[in-house]
Design a protein around this motif. Sequence first.
Motif, PDB file in Angstrom:
ATOM      1  N   PHE A   6      14.965   3.153  -4.612  1.00 30.36           N
ATOM      2  CA  PHE A   6      13.552   2.828  -4.750  1.00 30.36           C
ATOM      3  C   PHE A   6      12.900   2.734  -3.383  1.00 30.36           C
ATOM      4  CE2 PHE A   6      15.520   1.454  -8.608  1.00 30.36           C
ATOM      5  CZ  PHE A   6      14.560   1.623  -9.585  1.00 30.36           C
ATOM      6  N   ALA A   7      11.692   3.287  -3.272  1.00 28.24           N
ATOM      7  CA  ALA A   7      10.904   3.111  -2.054  1.00 28.24           C
ATOM      8  C   ALA A   7      10.571   1.624  -1.933  1.00 28.24           C
ATOM      9  CB  ALA A   7       9.632   3.954  -2.127  1.00 28.24           C
ATOM     10  N   ASP A   8      10.220   1.201  -0.726  1.00 22.69           N
ATOM     11  CA  ASP A   8       9.922  -0.214  -0.457  1.00 22.69           C
ATOM     12  C   ASP A   8       8.901  -0.785  -1.429  1.00 22.69           C
ATOM     13  OD1 ASP A   8      11.681  -0.251   1.655  1.00 22.69           O
ATOM     14  OD2 ASP A   8      10.133   0.094   3.175  1.00 22.69           O
ATOM     15  N   GLY A   9       9.235  -1.916  -2.041  1.00 24.99           N
ATOM     16  CA  GLY A   9       8.323  -2.644  -2.902  1.00 24.99           C
ATOM     17  C   GLY A   9       8.190  -2.131  -4.322  1.00 24.99           C
ATOM     18  N   ILE A  10       8.800  -1.012  -4.636  1.00 27.04           N
ATOM     19  CA  ILE A  10       8.632  -0.417  -5.962  1.00 27.04           C
ATOM     20  C   ILE A  10       9.509  -1.111  -7.005  1.00 27.04           C
ATOM     21  CG2 ILE A  10       8.836   1.700  -7.326  1.00 27.04           C
ATOM     22  CD1 ILE A  10       6.540   1.668  -5.231  1.00 27.04           C
ATOM     23  N   LYS A  11      10.717  -1.424  -6.657  1.00 26.45           N
ATOM     24  CA  LYS A  11      11.641  -2.028  -7.618  1.00 26.45           C
ATOM     25  C   LYS A  11      11.082  -3.329  -8.200  1.00 26.45           C
ATOM     26  CE  LYS A  11      16.614  -2.647  -8.016  1.00 26.45           C
ATOM     27  NZ  LYS A  11      17.865  -2.643  -7.267  1.00 26.45           N
ATOM     28  N   GLU A  12      10.351  -4.073  -7.408  1.00 29.18           N
ATOM     29  CA  GLU A  12       9.789  -5.347  -7.849  1.00 29.18           C
ATOM     30  C   GLU A  12       8.676  -5.166  -8.883  1.00 29.18           C
ATOM     31  OE1 GLU A  12      10.261  -4.472  -4.592  1.00 29.18           O
ATOM     32  OE2 GLU A  12      12.050  -5.704  -4.331  1.00 29.18           O
ATOM     33  N   ARG A  13       8.119  -3.968  -8.983  1.00 25.32           N
ATOM     34  CA  ARG A  13       7.055  -3.696  -9.959  1.00 25.32           C
ATOM     35  C   ARG A  13       7.595  -3.452 -11.363  1.00 25.32           C
ATOM     36  NH1 ARG A  13       3.188   0.703  -6.993  1.00 25.32           N
ATOM     37  NH2 ARG A  13       2.874  -0.426  -5.043  1.00 25.32           N
TER      38      ARG A  13
END
Length: 68
Positions: A6-13
Amino acid sequence: RLNVVFADGIKERIPRDKLDALIGTLSEDPRPSYQHNSERIYGFCFADMEISFKADGDTLTVLGADRR
């Protein structure tokens, strides 16, 4: 099977209860069988989200996860 990153910050979405299912789906390479362009960005709907990704070799990178 593809390695999914996952690109930075995407997994948390991604909702936590949907994450494993999404990774499983992406690891099966959802691109059309005739497409293998490593520069092309693909997208599909998953759990009321628009998921965008690209794949290069055996790695698929999730670039976006936006609510529809």
